[in-house]
Design a protein around this motif. Structure first.
Motif, PDB file in Angstrom:
ATOM      1  N   THR A   1      42.922  55.185  32.062  1.00 58.72           N
ATOM      2  CA  THR A   1      43.953  55.864  31.338  1.00 58.72           C
ATOM      3  C   THR A   1      43.669  55.025  29.941  1.00 58.72           C
ATOM      4  O   THR A   1      44.458  55.560  28.813  1.00 58.72           O
ATOM      5  CB  THR A   1      45.497  55.586  31.422  1.00 58.72           C
ATOM      6  OG1 THR A   1      45.611  54.217  31.736  1.00 58.72           O
ATOM      7  CG2 THR A   1      45.695  56.047  32.862  1.00 58.72           C
ATOM      8  N   ASP A   2      42.831  54.278  29.641  1.00 55.29           N
ATOM      9  CA  ASP A   2      42.495  53.594  28.114  1.00 55.29           C
ATOM     10  C   ASP A   2      41.714  54.823  27.586  1.00 55.29           C
ATOM     11  O   ASP A   2      40.703  54.943  27.731  1.00 55.29           O
ATOM     12  CB  ASP A   2      41.521  52.338  28.454  1.00 55.29           C
ATOM     13  CG  ASP A   2      41.558  51.648  27.078  1.00 55.29           C
ATOM     14  OD1 ASP A   2      41.592  52.359  25.885  1.00 55.29           O
ATOM     15  OD2 ASP A   2      41.203  50.444  27.197  1.00 55.29           O
ATOM     16  N   PRO A   3      42.352  55.118  26.296  1.00 55.67           N
ATOM     17  CA  PRO A   3      41.658  56.395  25.314  1.00 55.67           C
ATOM     18  C   PRO A   3      40.714  55.813  24.818  1.00 55.67           C
ATOM     19  O   PRO A   3      39.681  56.619  24.226  1.00 55.67           O
ATOM     20  CB  PRO A   3      42.718  56.720  24.523  1.00 55.67           C
ATOM     21  CG  PRO A   3      43.764  55.586  24.537  1.00 55.67           C
ATOM     22  CD  PRO A   3      43.732  54.657  25.786  1.00 55.67           C
ATOM     23  N   ALA A   4      40.615  54.534  24.732  1.00 55.38           N
ATOM     24  CA  ALA A   4      39.291  54.025  23.851  1.00 55.38           C
ATOM     25  C   ALA A   4      38.014  53.813  24.721  1.00 55.38           C
ATOM     26  O   ALA A   4      37.019  53.587  23.969  1.00 55.38           O
ATOM     27  CB  ALA A   4      39.750  52.595  23.231  1.00 55.38           C
TER      28      ALA A   4
ATOM     29  N   SER B   1      30.850  54.812  30.271  1.00 53.37           N
ATOM     30  CA  SER B   1      29.888  53.892  30.393  1.00 53.37           C
ATOM     31  C   SER B   1      30.848  52.782  30.184  1.00 53.37           C
ATOM     32  O   SER B   1      30.427  51.519  30.774  1.00 53.37           O
ATOM     33  CB  SER B   1      28.835  53.920  29.290  1.00 53.37           C
ATOM     34  OG  SER B   1      29.484  53.828  28.190  1.00 53.37           O
ATOM     35  N   ASP B   2      31.860  52.594  29.274  1.00 53.92           N
ATOM     36  CA  ASP B   2      32.587  51.345  29.275  1.00 53.92           C
ATOM     37  C   ASP B   2      33.369  51.182  30.464  1.00 53.92           C
ATOM     38  O   ASP B   2      33.825  49.884  30.913  1.00 53.92           O
ATOM     39  CB  ASP B   2      33.697  51.728  28.138  1.00 53.92           C
ATOM     40  CG  ASP B   2      33.016  51.760  26.857  1.00 53.92           C
ATOM     41  OD1 ASP B   2      32.048  51.122  26.345  1.00 53.92           O
ATOM     42  OD2 ASP B   2      33.281  52.597  25.850  1.00 53.92           O
ATOM     43  N   ARG B   3      34.006  52.246  31.262  1.00 55.12           N
ATOM     44  CA  ARG B   3      34.772  52.223  32.272  1.00 55.12           C
ATOM     45  C   ARG B   3      33.779  51.424  33.494  1.00 55.12           C
ATOM     46  O   ARG B   3      34.095  50.608  34.170  1.00 55.12           O
ATOM     47  CB  ARG B   3      35.400  53.311  32.653  1.00 55.12           C
ATOM     48  CG  ARG B   3      36.107  53.871  31.925  1.00 55.12           C
ATOM     49  CD  ARG B   3      37.015  55.296  32.256  1.00 55.12           C
ATOM     50  NE  ARG B   3      38.184  55.481  31.314  1.00 55.12           N
ATOM     51  CZ  ARG B   3      37.955  56.609  30.389  1.00 55.12           C
ATOM     52  NH1 ARG B   3      36.983  57.189  30.327  1.00 55.12           N
ATOM     53  NH2 ARG B   3      39.012  56.952  29.730  1.00 55.12           N
TER      54      ARG B   3
END
Length: 541
Positions: free
Chosen positions: A477-480, A484-486
């Motif tokens: 749920t992190d919009p930023a 790849s970041d996840r």
């Protein structure tokens, strides 16, 4: 040749270190703790380098920062680091950040809780049985935490344990009534306060002598005789239960001046005698247990200091300088005898400071080497040419799962659990699967029961559920965050490192194809599940 502090270290490097040791960094006329640790770390590396040179083996390269950080957190705190802790450490450009991280961990709360569990397992390897665990185990762990929180020197902690009052009815009554008053009584209760059981455990745990083999006859493989065993047991001969039928609730009394014991089935009576053959010098109004504790914890007792060093070396490297770690015999010599003697001497000189011992070993190059197989000849574990891979203990698995998944770890590892709570039940299932392992941590394969508990257990099922898993839900749920970041975050949370380029590309493709179930959220849950069930997650490397 290697260069250390402007001095060349070759086969004769130890001579250089001796000269360095004669003029250490001083603080108020006394060697500063940091300087002492650095000096002993250099001594460790010089000793091991000398042995490796004779064997024709070169040491493995240093572990990278991520590998070191995960290892240090597991060894000192009993869990893997948090994502933020990994990111901060990897970004830190300071050349001394590893030393500072070791100091931070040694002075943190996880050190106290982790080593209380460590010592509980050493002193009560079978947790003392169900009844004992319920009424005495938490009090014992509280006692250990209290000693560790106060930085009690090792010799003082052992002296206190061997001298705990056993005829204090009021304290026993408080413990019996389910209180958590700090008390080491569990050490005695777990051995039925029997002199022969206490003698065998005391000799093995604190002196590295398996004298119990001489209880019924002379030791078949070592120098110990039956009379020596019972002479040692005689120090505990004054302990007796007033009401044996009450089990662990029975009152314990002690006759302080009883210093002899009969050998069962022989008609012989032997006097209390130290294991080195010397006779005690009895003092007025000083009990036999205190007399024994004075001898055991003496700075001159090489059994005591060498055993302590060997135990902590084994904790950090997966095997001792003497292996098995509590079997110091004439036929089971140390793989590095000079190093063992050096460390024992330094441990005594530093006032039996456990943190000093850990700090010195962990700041050595030997501890900070990679576990990867990067060259031939490094597989002999007795050379310590590379770090061994160690299976995680049950407590480390549980604490690391809580950390990786974002679930809160219970404040206590006490034996009573609320099994009506599904989360608590899943925790109990995991502990049951991983507890009770007796194989060395470097030779411990994952069992079928452990694999099933990790793959199919309720703990993992909740963690990888996109709605119920705290970390996974936050990542999704992190919009930023991009995909790849996840993936990076899931790797940092579980393996304490970033994925390799090949790993990232492969998993990006899997998630972008929506995985096997054509659901992008579930695909990331699949990635998380695979990482939690990887060999890399359940090992310290």
């Amino acid at each position: 040749m290697k260069r250390a502090g402007g001095k060349l270290i070759t086969t004769f490097g130890l001579l250089v270190l001796v000269s360095l040791a004669e003029s250490p960094a001083m603080a108020g006329g006394k060697e500063a703790p940091a300087a002492a640790a650095a000096r002993v770390a250099a001594l460790i590396d010089a000793r091991l380098a000398e042995v490796a040179e004779r064997a024709g083996v070169s040491a493995a390269p240093p572990a990278d920062d991520a590998e070191f950080l995960r290892r240090a957190y597991l060894d000192l705190g009993g869990r893997i680091p948090a994502v933020s802790e990994v990111r901060d450490f990897l970004r830190d450009p300071a050349p001394d950040k590893r030393r500072r991280k070791i100091d931070m961990l040694l002075n943190g709360p996880r050190y106290v809780s982790h080593f209380a569990q460590f010592w509980r397992q050493v002193l009560l390897p079978d947790n003392g049985g169900d009844e004992l665990g319920r009424f005495y185990l938490q009090a014992f762990e509280n006692w250990l935490q209290e000693r560790l929180r106060d930085d009690t020197p090792y010799n003082v902690m052992v002296w206190d344990l061997l001298n705990v009052p056993l005829d204090n009815g009021d304290k026993q009554e408080r413990v019996r009534r389910f209180t958590n008053d700090p008390s080491p009584l569990a050490f005695y209760q777990a051995r039925q306060v029997a002199p022969e059981n206490l003698a065998a455990s005391t000799a093995r745990i604190f002196l590295g002598v398996r004298i119990e083999c001489a209880q019924c006859h002379n030791h078949p493989f070592d120098v110990w005789k039956q009379e020596q065993f019972w002479g040692f047991a005689a120090f505990f001969a004054g302990i007796e239960r007033r009401s044996p039928d009450q089990g662990v609730f029975g009152r314990i009394d002690e006759i302080f001046d009883r210093r002899e014991i009969g050998i069962p089935g022989t008609g012989k009576v032997v006097q209390a005698t130290y294991l080195d053959g010397s006779a005690p010098r009895w003092r007025f109004r000083v009990g036999s247990r205190q007399t024994l504790a004075d001898w055991i914890t003496s700075a001159d007792n090489r059994y005591f200091s060498r055993m302590a060093v060997n135990r902590f070396w084994a904790h950090l490297f997966g095997r001792g300088l003497v292996e098995p770690i509590d079997d110091f015999t004439t036929s089971n010599l140390a793989s590095q005898p000079a190093l063992l003697d050096d460390l024992a001497r330094e441990f005594v000189a530093q006032g039996f400071d456990l943190k000093f011992l850990l700090r010195a070993i962990m700041t050595s190059q030997a501890y900070q080497r990679t576990s990867r197989k990067t060259g031939a000849g490094r597989d002999d574990p007795a050379l310590f040419a590379r770090m061994s891979v160690k299976a995680l203990t049950a407590e480390q698995v549980l604490a690391s799962l809580h950390q990786a998944t974002g679930q809160q770890l219970p404040a206590s590892s006490g034996s009573v659990q609320n099994l009506g709570d599904p989360a608590e039940s899943a925790r109990a299932d995991l502990l049951e699967a991983f507890e009770g392992e007796t194989q060395p941590v470097t030779e411990r394969p994952m069992t079928v029961l452990q694999a099933l508990a990790m793959m199919n257990g309720g703990f993992t099922a909740r963690a990888v559920d996109s709605d119920r898993g705290r970390l996974l839900s936050a990542v999704l749920t992190d919009p930023a965050m991009q995909t790849s970041d996840r993936i990076d975050t899931l790797y940092l949370a579980t393996l304490s490192r970033f994925p390799t380029s090949a790993e990232r590309q492969r998993l990006l493709g899997y998630v972008q194809r929506d995985g096997a179930g054509h659901d992008a959220k579930q695909a990331l849950g699949d990635v998380f599940w695979a990482l939690l069930n990887s060999t890399e997650f359940v090992t310290n490397h």
